[in-house]
Design an enzyme around this catalytic site. Structure first.
Site, PDB file in Angstrom:
ATOM      1  N   CYS A  14       6.163 -10.401   4.640  1.00 22.70           N
ATOM      2  CA  CYS A  14       6.150 -10.411   6.753  1.00 22.70           C
ATOM      3  C   CYS A  14       5.554 -11.286   6.728  1.00 22.70           C
ATOM      4  O   CYS A  14       4.418 -11.961   7.109  1.00 22.70           O
ATOM      5  CB  CYS A  14       5.250  -9.374   6.241  1.00 22.70           C
ATOM      6  SG  CYS A  14       4.571  -9.233   8.006  1.00 22.70           S
ATOM      7  N   PRO A  17       0.509  -0.916   0.260  1.00 27.99           N
ATOM      8  CA  PRO A  17      -0.117  -0.057  -0.074  1.00 27.99           C
ATOM      9  C   PRO A  17       0.535   1.215  -0.062  1.00 27.99           C
ATOM     10  O   PRO A  17       0.325   2.308  -0.184  1.00 27.99           O
ATOM     11  CB  PRO A  17      -0.542  -0.291   1.474  1.00 27.99           C
ATOM     12  CG  PRO A  17       0.152  -0.996   2.283  1.00 27.99           C
ATOM     13  CD  PRO A  17       0.540  -1.860   1.115  1.00 27.99           C
TER      14      PRO A  17
END
Length: 465
Positions: free
Chosen positions: A402, A281
Site C-alpha cells: 500500500c 488484519p
C-alpha cells in the site's frame, strides 16, 4: 516552573525518574503538567473570574496550584472533591496552611461551571478574536498574527524562494520526500491531483465474502455498487449498522485492496493450498478464503504478530463457522513454518510505509521518513523471496504494497528478478483489464485520483520450476 522559566518537556522526564513514576502514574503526571501549561491562559481568566480578583493578587505558587486543580477538574475528569483535596494538601505542603482556605474556596467556585459554561460566560462582550483566543488557549497577539492572512496568503508569502516541489509540498501538506517519490511516477499536472486526493476523506468501502453475501444484498440495504471490484459497495454511515457486517459476511476493505487480491486468483493455477503470508488484519484473507472455497482450494493465513492473527481469525469467522475457514497461523514468514514448494497461490502483502493510504492515515506522512523506506526494503525483499520459495512450480505469487514508492515496489521485484531464474512476470494489466490506467510497465499501480482507491501496487510472478 513558571517562576524559574523552565521548559516542561525538559524538566518532567527528570522528575518522573526522580519520583520513580511509570505507566499510568507517569501518563497522569505528564498530562497534568502539559495540559495545565497548554491551557494556562484560559484557566487564568476563569480563576480570576471565580476569585473576583486579578491574578496579581495571588502568590505565584498559589496561582500554579489553582491552575493544576482547574485542569484536573475541567479537562482530566478527576472528581471535584478529589481534585480540590489534592490541591489543598499540596498547598499546605508547599506554600503553607495559611493558603489552604483560599485554594479550597477558589477551586470550588471554579467547579461550579463546566469549561464550556465558563467559556460562554466569559465570552460575553468579547470580539471574535478574543473569543477565539480564550477558547483556543492562545494569547490574542498570536491569534492576530495568524488571522492577519488567509491560508492562501500565508502560502504565497512562505513560497518565496522555494522551488516548484517545495511549493507543492507546502500547499499540499506533504513532506518533500513524499512529493519526490510521487513525482517519479506522475507528470506534474497529475502529481498535484494525486497529492490533493490524499487530503480527501475516502468513502467507506465494503467487501462481500464470496459465497456468503452478494453486492445486491448491500444495494438493497442502501449501499452503492463500486466501480471496479465485483465484491465492493460504498456505504454512507456506520458499517456496524449492517447485520452483514456484524455477522462477518461483509467486511470493510478498500476497493483497491480487493482488486489486487482478486487479480492473484485470476491467473491460471491448479487448485490446491493457497497462502497469505502477511495476513493481518485479515481483509485480503477473507476475500481469498471465499475465492479459494469456490475454487476447491484451501487457505493458510499467517502473520508474525499474535494480535494481527487474532484480527485475521475475526475477519474470516463467517467461513470458520461454516467449517470452511482458513488455517490461521502465527509465524514469521522469513522463517516459514511450512514446507517449500507447497502452495499454488501465495499472497505477500508486505509491511510498508503506507504512503498509498494517506487518505485514511494522514498522520503517516509526518511519522515516516526516507530511512523507514530503506529499513523496510530489506524486509520486503526477504518476504518476496520467502513467498517464491513457498510457491509450487507453476504457482502464482502476488507481491503487494500500500505504497507507490519505487523502493518498496518495482525495485523489490526487479532486484528479485535479477537474482532468481525460477520465476517470470505475469503482466498485471492482463489480470485486471477492467481497470484503465493502472499499468506500470508489467506491474500494477492504482491511484486515489484515478481510480478512487488507495494507491495499491501489485506485481505478479509465476514460479517456473
Amino acid at each position: 516552573m513558571n517562576s524559574d522559566g523552565a521548559y516542561a518537556n525538559l524538566v518532567l522526564p527528570a522528575l518522573l525518574r526522580e519520583r520513580r513514576l511509570t505507566g499510568r502514574d507517569a501518563a497522569f503526571a505528564t498530562e497534568l503538567l502539559a495540559g495545565t501549561c497548554r491551557w494556562q491562559g484560559s484557566y487564568d481568566t476563569i480563576i480570576a473570574a471565580a476569585a473576583g480578583r486579578p491574578l496579581n493578587g495571588f502568590q505565584p505558587a498559589v496561582l500554579d496550584l489553582l491552575r493544576l486543580g482547574a485542569h484536573q477538574m475541567m479537562s482530566m475528569r478527576v472528581p471535584v472533591p478529589a481534585a480540590v483535596a489534592a490541591s489543598v494538601d499540596l498547598a499546605a505542603a508547599t506554600v503553607g496552611e495559611r493558603v489552604t482556605g483560599l485554594v479550597n474556596a477558589v477551586l470550588r467556585r471554579v467547579a461550579d461551571k463546566t469549561l464550556e459554561e465558563w467559556f460562554d460566560q466569559l465570552s460575553d462582550g468579547l470580539d471574535d478574536r478574543d473569543r477565539l483566543a480564550l477558547r483556543s488557549a492562545h494569547p490574542r497577539w498570536i491569534v492576530d498574527r495568524v488571522a492577519d492572512k488567509t491560508l492562501e496568503e500565508w502560502f504565497d508569502q512562505l513560497s518565496d524562494g522555494l522551488d516548484d516541489r517545495d511549493r507543492l509540498a507546502l500547499r499540499s501538506a506533504h513532506p518533500r520526500w513524499i512529493v519526490d517519490a510521487y513525482a517519479e511516477l506522475l507528470e506534474p499536472a497529475e502529481l498535484e491531483q494525486a497529492l490533493a486526493a490524499n487530503n480527501q476523506s475516502p468513502p467507506i468501502s465494503l467487501a462481500v465474502r464470496p459465497g456468503l453475501a452478494e453486492v445486491d444484498d448491500l444495494v438493497h440495504a442502501g449501499a452503492e455498487p463500486s466501480t471496479y471490484s465485483p465484491f465492493a459497495a460504498r456505504w454512507r454511515g456506520d458499517p456496524g449498522e449492517l447485520a452483514f457486517v456484524r455477522d462477518g459476511r461483509v467486511g470493510v476493505q478498500d476497493e483497491g485492496s480487493q482488486l489486487v487480491t482478486w487479480a492473484l486468483t485470476r491467473a491460471a493455477a491448479a487448485p490446491g493450498w493457497w497462502l497469505d503470508l502477511c495476513a493481518g488484519p485479515g481483509g485480503k484473507s477473507a476475500l481469498l478464503a471465499g475465492l479459494a472455497r469456490l475454487d476447491g482450494s484451501r487457505l493458510v493465513a499467517s502473520d508474525v504478530a499474535l494480535h494481527r492473527a487474532i484480527l485475521v481469525a475475526a475477519a474470516v469467522r463467517a467461513y470458520a463457522g461454516r467449517g470452511t475457514g482458513p488455517t490461521v497461523l502465527v509465524a514469521d514468514a522469513t522463517r516459514p513454518a511450512w514446507r517449500a514448494d507447497s502452495f499454488s497461490r501465495v499472497l505477500a502483502d508486505v509491511p510498508c510505509t503506507g504512503l498509498g493510504a494517506l487518505r485514511r492515515r494522514p498522520e503517516s506522512r509526518w511519522r515516516r521518513g526516507p530511512t523507514d523506506v530503506e529499513r523496510l526494503h530489506a524486509l520486503q525483499v526477504a518476504l518476496l523471496a520467502s513467498a517464491i520459495d513457498s510457491a509450487a512450480p507453476g504457482g502464482i505469487v502476488g507481491y503487494l504494497t500500500c505504497s507507490p514508492h519505487r523502493r518498496e515496489t518495482s525495485d523489490v521485484l526487479n532486484e528479485t528478478l535479477a537474482v532468481r531464474t525460477d520465476v517470470e512476470v505475469v503482466p498485471a494489466a492482463q489480470l485486471l483489464p477492467e481497470v484503465p490506467g493502472a499499468a506500470l510497465g508489467p506491474y500494477l499501480q492504482l491511484w486515489p485520483h484515478r481510480h478512487g482507491t488507495d494507491a495499491m501496487f501489485a506485481g505478479y510472478l509465476r514460479k517456473t520450476r
